[in-house]
Design an enzyme around this catalytic site. Structure first.
Site, PDB file in Angstrom:
ATOM      1  N   LYS A  46      44.230  46.143  39.531  1.00 14.09           N
ATOM      2  CA  LYS A  46      44.661  44.806  39.102  1.00 14.09           C
ATOM      3  C   LYS A  46      46.090  44.851  38.571  1.00 14.09           C
ATOM      4  O   LYS A  46      46.417  45.691  37.741  1.00 14.09           O
ATOM      5  CB  LYS A  46      43.711  44.260  38.034  1.00 14.09           C
ATOM      6  CG  LYS A  46      42.368  43.865  38.607  1.00 14.09           C
ATOM      7  CD  LYS A  46      41.501  43.162  37.567  1.00 14.09           C
ATOM      8  CE  LYS A  46      40.196  42.720  38.172  1.00 14.09           C
ATOM      9  NZ  LYS A  46      39.273  42.192  37.150  1.00 14.09           N
TER      10      LYS A  46
ATOM     11  N   SER B  21      54.213  37.743  38.542  1.00 15.22           N
ATOM     12  CA  SER B  21      53.119  38.320  39.336  1.00 15.22           C
ATOM     13  C   SER B  21      53.618  39.473  40.202  1.00 15.22           C
ATOM     14  O   SER B  21      54.743  39.445  40.683  1.00 15.22           O
ATOM     15  CB  SER B  21      52.536  37.224  40.230  1.00 15.22           C
ATOM     16  OG  SER B  21      51.693  37.781  41.221  1.00 15.22           O
ATOM     17  N   ALA B  22      52.740  40.435  40.409  1.00 19.07           N
ATOM     18  CA  ALA B  22      53.078  41.553  41.308  1.00 19.07           C
ATOM     19  C   ALA B  22      52.903  41.158  42.771  1.00 19.07           C
ATOM     20  O   ALA B  22      53.312  41.884  43.675  1.00 19.07           O
ATOM     21  CB  ALA B  22      52.173  42.738  40.994  1.00 19.07           C
TER      22      ALA B  22
ATOM     23  N   LYS C 221      54.317  46.695  37.674  1.00 21.97           N
ATOM     24  CA  LYS C 221      53.660  46.807  36.365  1.00 21.97           C
ATOM     25  C   LYS C 221      52.951  48.165  36.347  1.00 21.97           C
ATOM     26  O   LYS C 221      52.437  48.568  37.385  1.00 21.97           O
ATOM     27  CB  LYS C 221      52.617  45.692  36.194  1.00 21.97           C
ATOM     28  CG  LYS C 221      53.189  44.271  36.265  1.00 21.97           C
ATOM     29  CD  LYS C 221      52.042  43.251  36.324  1.00 21.97           C
ATOM     30  CE  LYS C 221      52.547  41.848  36.592  1.00 21.97           C
ATOM     31  NZ  LYS C 221      51.487  40.854  36.796  1.00 21.97           N
TER      32      LYS C 221
ATOM     33  N   GLU D 222      47.783  37.824  30.745  1.00 16.26           N
ATOM     34  CA  GLU D 222      47.498  38.890  31.726  1.00 16.26           C
ATOM     35  C   GLU D 222      46.014  39.255  31.757  1.00 16.26           C
ATOM     36  O   GLU D 222      45.362  39.315  30.719  1.00 16.26           O
ATOM     37  CB  GLU D 222      48.256  40.153  31.317  1.00 16.26           C
ATOM     38  CG  GLU D 222      49.455  40.473  32.161  1.00 16.26           C
ATOM     39  CD  GLU D 222      49.171  40.805  33.620  1.00 16.26           C
ATOM     40  OE1 GLU D 222      48.004  41.065  33.963  1.00 16.26           O
ATOM     41  OE2 GLU D 222      50.106  40.805  34.421  1.00 16.26           O
ATOM     42  N   ASP D 223      45.512  39.548  32.957  1.00 18.39           N
ATOM     43  CA  ASP D 223      44.112  40.016  33.064  1.00 18.39           C
ATOM     44  C   ASP D 223      44.031  41.512  33.345  1.00 18.39           C
ATOM     45  O   ASP D 223      42.934  42.058  33.431  1.00 18.39           O
ATOM     46  CB  ASP D 223      43.386  39.281  34.204  1.00 18.39           C
ATOM     47  CG  ASP D 223      43.881  39.712  35.571  1.00 18.39           C
ATOM     48  OD1 ASP D 223      45.114  39.806  35.742  1.00 18.39           O
ATOM     49  OD2 ASP D 223      43.052  39.958  36.459  1.00 18.39           O
TER      50      ASP D 223
ATOM     51  N   ASP E  99      50.635  35.600  34.527  1.00 16.86           N
ATOM     52  CA  ASP E  99      50.257  36.392  35.683  1.00 16.86           C
ATOM     53  C   ASP E  99      49.526  35.420  36.633  1.00 16.86           C
ATOM     54  O   ASP E  99      49.109  34.337  36.213  1.00 16.86           O
ATOM     55  CB  ASP E  99      49.331  37.511  35.197  1.00 16.86           C
ATOM     56  CG  ASP E  99      48.727  38.293  36.327  1.00 16.86           C
ATOM     57  OD1 ASP E  99      49.486  38.766  37.170  1.00 16.86           O
ATOM     58  OD2 ASP E  99      47.497  38.421  36.373  1.00 16.86           O
ATOM     59  N   LEU E 100      49.386  35.783  37.888  1.00 21.43           N
ATOM     60  CA  LEU E 100      48.727  34.864  38.831  1.00 21.43           C
ATOM     61  C   LEU E 100      47.261  35.257  39.089  1.00 21.43           C
ATOM     62  O   LEU E 100      46.328  34.575  38.668  1.00 21.43           O
ATOM     63  CB  LEU E 100      49.498  34.836  40.151  1.00 21.43           C
ATOM     64  CG  LEU E 100      48.888  33.959  41.240  1.00 21.43           C
ATOM     65  CD1 LEU E 100      48.964  32.480  40.878  1.00 21.43           C
ATOM     66  CD2 LEU E 100      49.590  34.184  42.582  1.00 21.43           C
ATOM     67  N   ASP E 101      47.101  36.391  39.789  1.00 22.63           N
ATOM     68  CA  ASP E 101      45.758  36.807  40.203  1.00 22.63           C
ATOM     69  C   ASP E 101      44.906  37.152  38.986  1.00 22.63           C
ATOM     70  O   ASP E 101      45.252  38.042  38.216  1.00 22.63           O
ATOM     71  CB  ASP E 101      45.855  38.055  41.093  1.00 22.63           C
ATOM     72  CG  ASP E 101      46.541  37.763  42.425  1.00 22.63           C
ATOM     73  OD1 ASP E 101      46.278  36.697  42.982  1.00 22.63           O
ATOM     74  OD2 ASP E 101      47.320  38.604  42.889  1.00 22.63           O
TER      75      ASP E 101
ATOM     76  N   THR F 230      41.883  35.108  42.496  1.00 19.33           N
ATOM     77  CA  THR F 230      42.122  35.842  43.740  1.00 19.33           C
ATOM     78  C   THR F 230      41.792  37.318  43.580  1.00 19.33           C
ATOM     79  O   THR F 230      41.734  38.043  44.576  1.00 19.33           O
ATOM     80  CB  THR F 230      43.586  35.696  44.180  1.00 19.33           C
ATOM     81  OG1 THR F 230      44.378  35.691  43.009  1.00 19.33           O
ATOM     82  CG2 THR F 230      43.819  34.428  44.955  1.00 19.33           C
TER      83      THR F 230
HETATM   84  P1  B16 Z   1      49.911  41.336  47.200  1.00 20.81           P
HETATM   85  P2  B16 Z   1      49.101  39.718  39.795  1.00 20.81           P
HETATM   86  C1  B16 Z   1      48.630  41.446  41.759  1.00 20.81           C
HETATM   87  O1  B16 Z   1      48.885  40.147  41.327  1.00 20.81           O
HETATM   88  C2  B16 Z   1      47.152  41.724  41.907  1.00 20.81           C
HETATM   89  O2  B16 Z   1      46.511  41.717  40.643  1.00 20.81           O
HETATM   90  C3  B16 Z   1      46.946  43.067  42.543  1.00 20.81           C
HETATM   91  O3  B16 Z   1      45.560  43.316  42.716  1.00 20.81           O
HETATM   92  C4  B16 Z   1      47.672  43.074  43.893  1.00 20.81           C
HETATM   93  O4  B16 Z   1      47.554  44.350  44.515  1.00 20.81           O
HETATM   94  C5  B16 Z   1      49.140  42.759  43.664  1.00 20.81           C
HETATM   95  O5  B16 Z   1      49.255  41.513  43.030  1.00 20.81           O
HETATM   96  C6  B16 Z   1      49.916  42.715  44.957  1.00 20.81           C
HETATM   97  O6  B16 Z   1      49.476  41.625  45.684  1.00 20.81           O
HETATM   98  O7  B16 Z   1      49.212  42.354  48.041  1.00 20.81           O
HETATM   99  O8  B16 Z   1      49.443  39.917  47.394  1.00 20.81           O
HETATM  100  O9  B16 Z   1      51.412  41.468  47.249  1.00 20.81           O
HETATM  101  O10 B16 Z   1      47.806  39.976  39.113  1.00 20.81           O
HETATM  102  O11 B16 Z   1      50.275  40.530  39.275  1.00 20.81           O
HETATM  103  O12 B16 Z   1      49.407  38.246  39.924  1.00 20.81           O
HETATM  104 MG    MG Z   2      46.380  39.709  37.459  1.00 17.37          MG
END
Ligand code: B16
Ligand code: MG
Length: 221
Positions: free
Chosen positions: A47, A116-117, A147, A171-172, A11-13, A19
């Site tokens: 998240k 990542s989402a 997710k 994953e966090d 996962d990224l964030d 982030t």
């Molecule tokens: P964006 P991840 C997710 O990334 C974030 O955890 C989540 O808080 C955010 O709303 C989502 O990406 C969408 O991000 O607005 O930049 O498209 O944790 O799946 O890497």
């Molecule tokens: Mg995350």
């Protein structure tokens, strides 16, 4: 006989870079403007959840209804604020020991993917200089289901040509751990044990991911 190549999907964030705190600040700003209560506990539910789904959750919790154009405008504003917050990110914001883990997986010839989402994932990876580590990148632009749907991780493993049973996900987020479990993958929660109780294994951060532990994951039958 196994080839010995597993998929390690990150996962990224909140896993590679912190982030998550910038997402929180951007949502908080919008929530305050709309008069909706929002704190760090509420933020846990956001998240790993897509931008659209997050705004739906926020409006629901505040009992606020929105026209389609308001909805799109608020998503846009949140993203603009978020982009402003991340514009000065550097490699200093890569979370502790992430590079150690990536280097070891590369040395051992493992498949490494991003799951990542976020629709801003490639921008962030470029900014912190990590793009070249990832053989496959599946982000919010490449999936149709958010997710906890397993789509993002299934696509990442399939891009690496590895079956789910030999895939490990870091994953966090509660939603992300659920997505990994539903994909039939080995979920490693990064963060709080209580919050991520459905993960197969939880670490506080990557300092707890020792090289012998990674080797065990790589060599498991
Ligand atoms: P964006 P991840 C997710 O990334 C974030 O955890 C989540 O808080 C955010 O709303 C989502 O990406 C969408 O991000 O607005 O930049 O498209 O944790 O799946 O890497
Ligand atoms: Mg995350």
């Amino acid at each position: 006989m196994r080839s010995g190549r597993n998929a390690f999907i990150f996962d990224l964030d909140g896993v590679i870079v912190d982030t998550a705190k910038y997402h929180y600040l951007a949502w908080k700003k919008l929530a305050d403007r709309l008069g909706i209560f929002f704190d760090e506990t509420e933020n846990e539910k956001f998240k790993g959840v897509s931008r659209q789904k997050s705004l739906e959750l926020l409006l629901q919790s505040g009992g606020v209804s929105a026209s389609e154009s308001d909805f799109n405008q608020w998503m846009h504003e949140k993203n603009e604020d978020y982009l402003n917050l991340i514009q000065d990110m550097t490699e200093d914001e890569i979370l502790v020991d992430v590079k150690k883990v990536l280097d070891h997986l590369k040395e051992r010839g493992q498949g490494v993917a991003l799951g990542s989402a976020s629709k801003n994932a490639t921008l962030i990876l470029d900014r912190v200089g990590l793009t070249s580590y990832f053989e496959v990148i599946i982000d919010g632009n490449k999936v149709s289901k958010a997710k906890p749907d397993p789509e993002v991780f299934i696509k990442a493993a399939s891009g690496l040509n590895v079956s789910p049973e030999y895939s490990v996900v870091f994953e966090d987020a509660i939603a992300g751990v659920e997505a990994a479990n539903r994909a039939g993958m080995y979920s490693i929660g990064v963060g709080d044990t209580e919050t991520l109780q459905h993960a197969k294994h939880v670490v506080k951060d990557f300092t707890e991911l020792t090289l012998p532990f990674l080797d065990q994951l790589i060599d498991r039958e």
